[in-house]
Design an enzyme around this catalytic site. Structure first.
Site, PDB file in Angstrom:
ATOM      1  N   HIS A   1       0.842  -1.201   0.000  1.00 12.51           N
ATOM      2  CA  HIS A   1       0.000   0.000   0.000  1.00 12.51           C
ATOM      3  C   HIS A   1       0.873   1.244   0.000  1.00 12.51           C
ATOM      4  O   HIS A   1       2.101   1.137   0.048  1.00 12.51           O
ATOM      5  CB  HIS A   1      -1.008  -0.009   1.165  1.00 12.51           C
ATOM      6  CG  HIS A   1      -0.396   0.032   2.532  1.00 12.51           C
ATOM      7  ND1 HIS A   1       0.360  -0.996   3.053  1.00 12.51           N
ATOM      8  CD2 HIS A   1      -0.431   0.983   3.509  1.00 12.51           C
ATOM      9  CE1 HIS A   1       0.749  -0.688   4.277  1.00 12.51           C
ATOM     10  NE2 HIS A   1       0.291   0.519   4.577  1.00 12.51           N
TER      11      HIS A   1
ATOM     12  N   HIS B   1       1.405   3.888   2.049  1.00 15.25           N
ATOM     13  CA  HIS B   1       1.952   4.618   3.201  1.00 15.25           C
ATOM     14  C   HIS B   1       3.480   4.744   3.087  1.00 15.25           C
ATOM     15  O   HIS B   1       4.145   3.815   2.632  1.00 15.25           O
ATOM     16  CB  HIS B   1       1.564   3.932   4.514  1.00 15.25           C
ATOM     17  CG  HIS B   1       0.134   4.181   4.891  1.00 15.25           C
ATOM     18  ND1 HIS B   1      -0.572   3.356   5.744  1.00 15.25           N
ATOM     19  CD2 HIS B   1      -0.721   5.174   4.533  1.00 15.25           C
ATOM     20  CE1 HIS B   1      -1.802   3.834   5.886  1.00 15.25           C
ATOM     21  NE2 HIS B   1      -1.919   4.929   5.158  1.00 15.25           N
TER      22      HIS B   1
ATOM     23  N   ASP C   1       5.964   4.575   5.013  1.00 14.06           N
ATOM     24  CA  ASP C   1       6.860   3.582   5.603  1.00 14.06           C
ATOM     25  C   ASP C   1       6.859   2.256   4.832  1.00 14.06           C
ATOM     26  O   ASP C   1       7.427   1.262   5.288  1.00 14.06           O
ATOM     27  CB  ASP C   1       6.521   3.346   7.094  1.00 14.06           C
ATOM     28  CG  ASP C   1       5.116   2.827   7.302  1.00 14.06           C
ATOM     29  OD1 ASP C   1       4.179   3.317   6.641  1.00 14.06           O
ATOM     30  OD2 ASP C   1       4.937   1.901   8.133  1.00 14.06           O
ATOM     31  N   HIS C   2       6.210   2.259   3.654  1.00 13.05           N
ATOM     32  CA  HIS C   2       6.224   1.071   2.798  1.00 13.05           C
ATOM     33  C   HIS C   2       6.785   1.368   1.411  1.00 13.05           C
ATOM     34  O   HIS C   2       7.057   0.446   0.647  1.00 13.05           O
ATOM     35  CB  HIS C   2       4.802   0.494   2.671  1.00 13.05           C
ATOM     36  CG  HIS C   2       4.242   0.070   3.993  1.00 13.05           C
ATOM     37  ND1 HIS C   2       4.032  -1.240   4.342  1.00 13.05           N
ATOM     38  CD2 HIS C   2       3.887   0.799   5.087  1.00 13.05           C
ATOM     39  CE1 HIS C   2       3.562  -1.305   5.579  1.00 13.05           C
ATOM     40  NE2 HIS C   2       3.467  -0.077   6.051  1.00 13.05           N
TER      41      HIS C   2
ATOM     42  N   HIS D   1      -7.304  -1.224   5.914  1.00 14.77           N
ATOM     43  CA  HIS D   1      -6.249  -0.322   6.412  1.00 14.77           C
ATOM     44  C   HIS D   1      -6.159   0.874   5.460  1.00 14.77           C
ATOM     45  O   HIS D   1      -6.189   2.027   5.886  1.00 14.77           O
ATOM     46  CB  HIS D   1      -4.940  -1.102   6.488  1.00 14.77           C
ATOM     47  CG  HIS D   1      -3.753  -0.291   6.912  1.00 14.77           C
ATOM     48  ND1 HIS D   1      -3.619   0.217   8.177  1.00 14.77           N
ATOM     49  CD2 HIS D   1      -2.640   0.095   6.233  1.00 14.77           C
ATOM     50  CE1 HIS D   1      -2.467   0.890   8.262  1.00 14.77           C
ATOM     51  NE2 HIS D   1      -1.862   0.832   7.096  1.00 14.77           N
TER      52      HIS D   1
ATOM     53  N   ASP E   1       0.178  -4.351   6.047  1.00 16.16           N
ATOM     54  CA  ASP E   1      -0.443  -3.873   7.286  1.00 16.16           C
ATOM     55  C   ASP E   1      -1.887  -4.361   7.427  1.00 16.16           C
ATOM     56  O   ASP E   1      -2.708  -3.715   8.078  1.00 16.16           O
ATOM     57  CB  ASP E   1      -0.447  -2.334   7.331  1.00 16.16           C
ATOM     58  CG  ASP E   1       0.932  -1.754   7.601  1.00 16.16           C
ATOM     59  OD1 ASP E   1       1.889  -2.527   7.773  1.00 16.16           O
ATOM     60  OD2 ASP E   1       1.042  -0.509   7.627  1.00 16.16           O
TER      61      ASP E   1
ATOM     62  N   HIS F   1       5.081  -4.960  10.271  1.00 15.74           N
ATOM     63  CA  HIS F   1       5.454  -4.274  11.520  1.00 15.74           C
ATOM     64  C   HIS F   1       5.650  -5.243  12.684  1.00 15.74           C
ATOM     65  O   HIS F   1       4.977  -6.275  12.762  1.00 15.74           O
ATOM     66  CB  HIS F   1       4.388  -3.250  11.936  1.00 15.74           C
ATOM     67  CG  HIS F   1       4.345  -2.048  11.050  1.00 15.74           C
ATOM     68  ND1 HIS F   1       5.173  -0.966  11.224  1.00 15.74           N
ATOM     69  CD2 HIS F   1       3.565  -1.771   9.972  1.00 15.74           C
ATOM     70  CE1 HIS F   1       4.899  -0.059  10.297  1.00 15.74           C
ATOM     71  NE2 HIS F   1       3.937  -0.519   9.514  1.00 15.74           N
TER      72      HIS F   1
END
Ligand code: ZN
Ligand code: FE
Length: 255
Positions: A55, A57, A59-60, A113, A132, A170
């Site tokens: 996805h 975000h 942090d990905h 999410h 996530d 995570h």
């Protein structure tokens, strides 16, 4: 056999590198950063073939651009995320199959999410990269989707073979486990698992991968049918999705 390297980065993220020794192709799942990936590639003498994002975000995806620049890899992500995945080359959707050498992965759409979240399932290898959507003893927060959407998405993962190895993005396991114990304090497998999880974390070891079987036994978001859980949260006659929504709300208030 696929080789998988688990790379802990930032506070609690994992980047996964998957390498097929036969074709020598290598994929990076959700590269939050580029340099740690480049270092591992160099150390192993691997070439990055592709990035698979689950996805949009940051942090990905934050490693996408630089990795593409340095390795000329191809970037695959959800078609519905086309406008927000840096460097995307191929958009995928539910039912699509992508390959790493001879190893095929099916794309499963798991909105909740985010509205376009996808996961990658290597059925023959019995491996799932779930971003996530599902965590060890937990699940993703609802940022763009509804509880009902995420519940539907989790049903798809719940139905995978029990022995499936599940790689989440995570390390939220200790907090998730502490919450799980508040809604199902009598669950002995959960109690046992927390002892093991605390031991791993004390030694700075990852708690991934998990398996679908372990999640069925200990993850409250897979356990709406547990009578103990229903009793603790004060719903006994609701539909699974309503029980799920309540657990999700309780978890939001927990951490
Ligand atoms: Zn996310
Ligand atoms: Fe994330």
């Amino acid at each position: 056999m696929l080789e998988i390297i688990t790379l802990p980065v930032l506070t609690d993220n994992y980047i996964y590198l998957i390498h097929d020794p036969v074709s020598r192709e290598t994929a990076a799942i959700d590269p939050a950063l580029s340099q740690p990936v480049l270092d591992i590639l160099e150390k192993n003498g691997w070439q990055l073939t592709c990035i698979w994002n689950t996805h949009h975000h940051s942090d990905h995806i934050d490693g996408n651009f630089q990795l593409k620049q340095k390795t000329d890899c191809k970037i695959i992500a959800a078609k519905a995320d086309w406008d927000r995945i840096p460097g995307i080359d191929q958009g995928v959707d539910e039912g699509d199959v992508i390959a790493l050498g001879q190893h095929n992965a099916s794309v499963i759409a798991t909105p909740g999410h985010t509205r376009a979240h996808v996961v990658y399932h290597f059925a023959e290898d019995n491996i799932l990269f779930c971003g996530d959507t599902l965590f060890v003893m937990g699940c993703g927060r609802l940022f763009e989707g509804t509880a009902e959407q995420l519940w539907h998405s989790l049903q798809k993962l719940k139905a995978l073979p029990k022995s499936t190895k599940v790689y989440c993005t995570h390390e939220y396991t200790q907090t998730n486990g502490r919450f799980a114990l508040t809604v199902e304090p009598e669950n002995q497998q959960l109690q046992q698992r927390m002892i093991e999880v605390n031991r791993l974390r004390t030694n700075n070891q990852p708690t991934v991968p998990t398996t679908i079987a372990e999640e069925l036994a200990t993850n409250p978001f897979f356990r709406e049918d547990s009578v103990d859980l229903q009793k603790t949260i004060g719903i006994s006659s609701g539909k699974s999705v309503e029980i799920f929504a309540k657990i999700r709300r309780l978890k939001d208030g927990f951490s």
